[in-house]
Design an enzyme around this catalytic site. Structure first.
Site, PDB file in Angstrom:
ATOM      1  N   ASP B 193    -116.428 -21.321  98.611  1.00 54.17           N
ATOM      2  CA  ASP B 193    -115.433 -20.360  99.121  1.00 54.17           C
ATOM      3  C   ASP B 193    -116.014 -19.473 100.225  1.00 54.17           C
ATOM      4  OD1 ASP B 193    -113.542 -18.329  99.387  1.00 54.17           O
ATOM      5  OD2 ASP B 193    -113.862 -17.502  97.375  1.00 54.17           O
ATOM      6  N   HIS B 366    -113.249 -12.182  96.063  1.00 53.32           N
ATOM      7  CA  HIS B 366    -114.087 -13.228  96.654  1.00 53.32           C
ATOM      8  C   HIS B 366    -115.541 -12.777  96.784  1.00 53.32           C
ATOM      9  CE1 HIS B 366    -110.641 -15.764  97.809  1.00 53.32           C
ATOM     10  NE2 HIS B 366    -110.025 -14.610  98.006  1.00 53.32           N
TER      11      HIS B 366
END
Lengths: 554, 554
Positions: B193, B366
Site C-alpha cells: 500500500d 494507512h
C-alpha cells in the site's frame, strides 16, 4: 474647533474569503480606499473568469473618494483597478514596483492615462483629514507596505499582506521601529493579515529557499526546470543567483513570468548578471548541465508552460529523462489535484521532481501565529479587526488577539459590507453598506447571475435535450418534426431507440393538445418537459435540461 | 511432474491513482482477483457518478476466474462487485464485516444471491493451484486483511490497505508473526500500500483519537456533533465510548452512517451499551450537555447531514451557538475547499469547530514511511511492486524499497494493465492487457465517453445558443423563425439587442444560401455557426455552443 465626525472602516472585500481585498476608511464625507483586488472563481462559478468586489457603495459616493492606497502588487490587491477606473477617476498611491505592475495592467486594458503617484516606504502623504504613512513589510513580492492612517479620531494601522523576514533577499526588513513607535504613541485600530493564522510558529525566511536552491543546483547533473509564482521576484532572483554561482544560464519561459521579470528588471528589482539570461531558443543548444529554465505552472494551471511540458505539449521544450524539476510553490487550496497530476506526469517522463514543502523549496509570504502575535504586541491597538481571511481564520485571529489581552468586546469579526464605526466614546458595528461579488465572464462584468450559473450547472451534469416541432397556424397540424437534438446527455448512436420513443411521446402529447384545442404553447411545452423528464429519468437516471421549442408556421 | 506455467500479476486498477483497486493473479489458465473497487470521479468528469475499472480482460477470460478475494469493505475495494456480478458468477471470499457490507450493497442493486464465503484472519483456502492465507492488518475499517498467495512459482504477499496500530481499539494487532514467517520462508513478490508513502514517520494509533475525544467530551458544555467516515466503525465506537463515559446519549444521523452502524452492530463489530443510543427525535428533548450526535459530512459533501446543518437546511437539527462540532477526518484531496466552507458556516452559526488535524481528532488508516519500511523488511521479498497510489507515490515507495536493499531491477513501477511475469529464471514486464476506466452516470455504464464529456465541459463554461428556423421545401422560403433560445450564456433580458442582431444575421445567411440554391443544410448550418460564433465572441468574449436547427416544412 472643527466639527467632529464619525470614523468608519468599511471592508468591501477580503473578509470571509481569501482575495478581492478592498477597504474603505471614511471620516465625515471623506473616503480613502485601501487596495482594490480581484479573486479567482471557486469551482461552482462555472465559466467565470474572475470575481471583483461590488463597489457600488464607492461609485455612489465617488466625489467623496480622495485616493486609493495600494499595499503591494498582487492581483488580489490591485486586480480590480482596471474596472474601477472606468467608473472613477481618482489618484492612486503605491510603491514603485506596485505602480509599475498597475501601469502594465492598465495598458492591457487600454487605459493609458491615470493619476498614479509613486511613494517609497517611509513616505507620508496627506489626503483631506487623513495623513497616511507607508511602512515597509516583507511579503512574497518586493516593495510591499503596510499603512498607518492618522485620522482626527486616532490612528488605524493596516498591515497589508506581511511576514517578518529577518534575512530578506534584498532590501531592509519589516519596519519594526515604525510599528513599535506607532504602538507607543497609541493606535486606535489594527487591521492585520489573517491568511496564515492557522499555522503555529514562525514563517521561514525567503533566504532559506535560496540555500536549498544552491544545494539542488550543486547536485543536479542535467537540466534544471524551476516553476514558481511569476510575481515572486525574490524567488526568481534566487534562482538566477544559484544558476550564476553554479555556471548555468537561465531562460525565462511563460508569458506572465516574462512580463513580471521584465517589469521587475526595468525598475531595478531584479539583478541579472551580464550574460546569464538567454533566449529559450539559445539555451537548448547548451550542454544540459548548463541549463536552467524558470517557468510558470507551479499550480498545475492547464495552459501554463510547465503543465504543457508535462503533457508533452510545449512548443519549444520537452522533458528529458534526468531533468530536475523544482516546484517552488505550495498548491493554493483547490489546486492540489492539478498540481499532483502535473508532478505525476513529470515523473512518468523521467524527471526527478522536487516538490514537497518539506524539501524546503518554498516558504509562505504570510505571517504565522508568532509573527501575528508580535504585530499585535508591537502595535498594541485599542481595537482589533482581523482581515484577509476566511471566516474561521478571522475567528482564530480574534482568539489570538484575545490571548494577548485585547478585550473580546474590542475585537470585530466583521463581514464584507460591515461598517465599523468609531466615535470619541467607543466603537461598534453600525449596520451594513451594499457589498458582494461581481462576476466577470469575458467582456461581461456582472451580467452572469444566478440563473445563468444554475443553467450552466445543470448543463454540466447531464447536458441538454432540445425538442423542436413546427405547427401550422392555420390547420393546427404538425408540419415538421418533432426533431430531437441532444448534447452532453447520451452517446446518440447508442440511444437511438430511447430518443425515437421520446419523439413519439412528443408527437402524441402535441396531437392530443391540438385536438383539445390547447393553443397556449406554454402549456404544451410544460407537458412535453414533464413527460420527457420522467421518461428519460426512468431510462437513464439522468436529468438533462429539456428545452421544447415550438415554431408556428404561417 | 506437472507442466510449469508462467505466473502473472496484472493490476487492472489502483496504480497511478488512488481508488478502483483490482488485481489479477494468473497461473497458467487459472486466475484469481484481489479486490474490485470503484473510484470517485475527478472534477473534469462532469456529471459522472462513479468510475470503475475496465475489466473486459476478466470477462473475456471469465471461465478461468476461480474467485475474488477481498481485503476489506471500503468502496475503493468492493464497489465494482455489483457491476462485475452482472457479467460473472464467481465465488467471493472476505471477512465477516466485508461480506456483510457486500451483501447490503448487492441488495441495493437487486442482486439477492451470490457465492459469498466468509473467512477469518488466519484462515487459508485453496483455489486451483493457489493457496491463499488471510492475514490480519489494521486499517480504518475493522476486519481488514492482507493476503499471502502461494503459487507453484513462489509466494505473493499483498498487504491490502494497512497500518501498524500497536494499540488497536478492538481486536488484535497486525499479524507480525505471519508476515515475518512468510519473509523467513521466502517471498517472491510483495505488493504494498503506497497511499501514505509521502509521510515520514509512523501513523498514530486509532486509540489516540479516543483519548482526544475524551478530552473534548469533558470540556464541552453544550451539545457535541461529530462527523466522521461512516465506514470507520472504530471511530464510531470511540465516540460512543466517550459519550457513555461522559453521560451523554448518542443519536446517529445520516443515511450512510446509519447503514454502516446497523450492519456493524448486527455483526458484532460495534458495541453499544444499553440505553446509550437514542433516536434523533428523542435526543433533542434532552439537556444540551447530554447530547452527542454522530453524523456524516466530514468531507463537506453537499447532501450530507453536517453540510445541511451548516447551511441551515437540515430537517431535524440546527446548529445552536455553543455547540461543539468535531470534524474527525482530514479532507480527501479535492475536498479541501468544501470542508473549509462547511467549517466557516458552522463558525458563523456560533459553533466551536474542532477541525485541525493537529487537534488530534483524526488519524490516517494507512502506513507511513517507517511502517512501510518495516513491512518490506519483514517480508523481505525478491521482487517489489508498489500498489495503491498515484504515480509519484509508486516512485517514492520504490525508492524506499531500494534504500532497504531491494535491487532496482527487482522493483516494478507498473501501470494499470501491465503484466508482471514471473518464471523460474526471473521476472519482467511482459506487455499489457486492456485496461482503463469505465464511467458510470446514472444507469449508464460506459456510455458516456469523450464526446459527451467535451460537450458538458463547453456547456458548463459558456452555455448554449440554439437557432431554429423552418424552411418551406416547396418554395425554399423561411416560413418560421429564426428563433433563438439560450441557456447558460447571457442574461437574456440584458442582451436583447445582441440576440436580435444574431437573428438578423441568421436570416441574411439563410436567405443568401437559398438564393444561391444551397440546399445542403450542413453547409447552411456551418455558415450560421461560424458567423454567430465570431459575432458573439466579439461582443462577449464567450464561446457558447452554437446549435443551428433547420426544420423542413412540407
Amino acid at each position: 474647533m472643527p466639527k467632529e465626525h464619525k470614523l468608519q472602516i468599511i471592508p468591501l472585500g477580503g473578509l470571509g474569503e481569501v482575495g478581492k481585498n478592498m477597504t474603505i476608511i471614511r471620516y465625515g464625507n471623506q473616503m480613502i480606499m485601501i487596495d482594490a483586488g480581484l479573486a479567482f472563481p471557486e469551482d461552482d462559478l462555472l465559466g467565470i473568469d474572475i470575481v471583483i468586489p461590488d463597489y457600488s457603495y464607492v461609485t455612489e459616493n465617488k466625489e467623496q473618494l480622495l485616493g486609493i492606497l495600494l499595499t503591494h502588487g498582487h492581483e488580489d490587491h490591485i486586480g480590480t483597478i482596471p474596472y474601477l477606473l472606468k467608473d472613477i477617476d481618482v489618484p492612486i498611491f503605491g510603491t514603485t514596483l506596485t505602480m509599475g505592475l498597475i501601469q502594465a495592467r492598465l495598458k492591457e486594458n487600454n487605459i493609458n492615462s491615470f493619476k498614479g503617484n509613486n511613494v517609497k516606504p517611509g513616505d507620508s502623504i496627506k489626503l483631506g483629514s487623513f495623513k497616511i504613512e507607508f511602512i515597509r513589510v516583507s511579503h512574497s513580492i518586493p516593495d510591499a507596505v503596510g499603512l498607518a492612517i492618522h485620522t482626527p479620531l486616532g490612528t488605524i494601522v493596516h498591515t497589508g499582506d506581511f511576514k517578518l523576514d529577518h534575512t530578506p533577499v534584498t532590501g531592509e526588513i519589516l519596519d519594526i521601529y515604525k510599528f513599535a513607535e506607532l504602538g507607543q504613541k497609541g493606535v486606535l485600530c489594527l487591521m492585520s493579515d489573517s491568511t496564515n493564522v492557522e499555522r503555529p510558529g514562525f514563517t521561514m525566511s525567503e533566504r532559506t529557499v535560496g540555500q536549498m536552491f544552491d544545494e539542488v543546483f550543486r547536485n543536479a547533473k542535467e537540466r534544471i526546470i524551476l516553476a514558481s509564482f511569476a510575481s515572486n521576484v525574490h524567488r526568481v532572483q534566487q534562482v538566477i543567483d544559484a544558476a550564476f554561482k553554479n555556471n548555468r544560464k537561465v531562460a525565462i519561459v511563460g508569458r506572465s513570468m516574462l512580463n513580471y521579470a521584465t517589469i521587475a528588471a526595468e525598475l531595478g528589482y531584479l539583478n541579472i548578471p551580464e550574460g546569464v539570461l538567454l533566449d529559450v531558443d539559445e539555451i537548448v543548444k547548451l550542454p544540459n548541465n548548463q541549463v536552467c529554465i524558470i517557468t510558470t505552472g507551479s499550480q498545475g494551471e492547464p495552459m501554463s508552460a510547465l503543465t504543457r511540458m508535462a503533457m508533452n505539449d510545449h512548443k519549444k521544450l520537452e522533458i528529458q529523462p534526468g531533468d530536475t524539476v523544482v516546484i517552488s510553490a505550495n498548491p493554493i487550496p483547490g489546486n492540489e489535484k492539478s498540481v499532483a497530476k502535473t508532478i505525476d506526469q513529470l515523473f512518468k517522463l523521467g524527471a526527478n521532481v522536487i516538490y514537497e514543502s518539506v524539501a524546503g523549496v518554498h516558504v509562505s509570504g504570510h505571517a504565522s501565529q508568532e509573527e501575528l502575535k508580535l504585530m499585535i504586541n508591537m502595535v498594541k491597538p485599542k481595537y482589533f479587526l482581523p482581515v484577509h481571511g476566511e471566516y474561521r481564520m478571522l475567528i482564530k485571529h480574534g482568539q489570538l488577539a484575545e490571548q494577548l489581552g485585547i478585550p473580546a468586546d474590542n475585537i470585530f469579526i466583521a463581514e464584507n459590507g460591515s461598517v465599523i464605526e468609531f466615535t470619541k466614546s467607543g466603537a461598534c458595528l453600525a449596520g451594513k453598506v451594499p457589498s458582494g461579488r461581481i462576476l466577470v465572464d469575458g467582456l461581461g462584468v456582472g451580467d452572469v447571475g444566478n440563473i445563468v450559473l444554475r443553467d450552466r450547472k445543470q448543463l454540466s451534469q447531464d447536458g441538454i435535450l432540445i425538442a423542436v416541432i413546427a405547427l401550422s397556424r392555420s390547420t393546427g397540424e404538425i408540419v415538421a418534426g418533432p426533431d430531437i437534438v441532444t448534447r452532453g446527455f447520451v452517446y446518440v448512436r447508442e440511444s437511438e431507440t430511447m430518443l425515437e420513443e421520446a419523439k413519439q411521446k412528443i408527437k402524441q402529447i402535441t396531437e392530443r393538445c391540438l385536438e383539445n384545442g390547447i393553443i397556449e404553447w406554454a402549456v404544451l411545452k410544460n407537458q412535453i418537459r414533464d413527460t420527457l423528464s420522467k421518461h428519460l429519468y426512468e431510462k437513464t437516471r439522468r436529468k438533462p435540461m429539456i428545452l421544447p421549442i415550438i415554431q408556428e408556421v404561417k
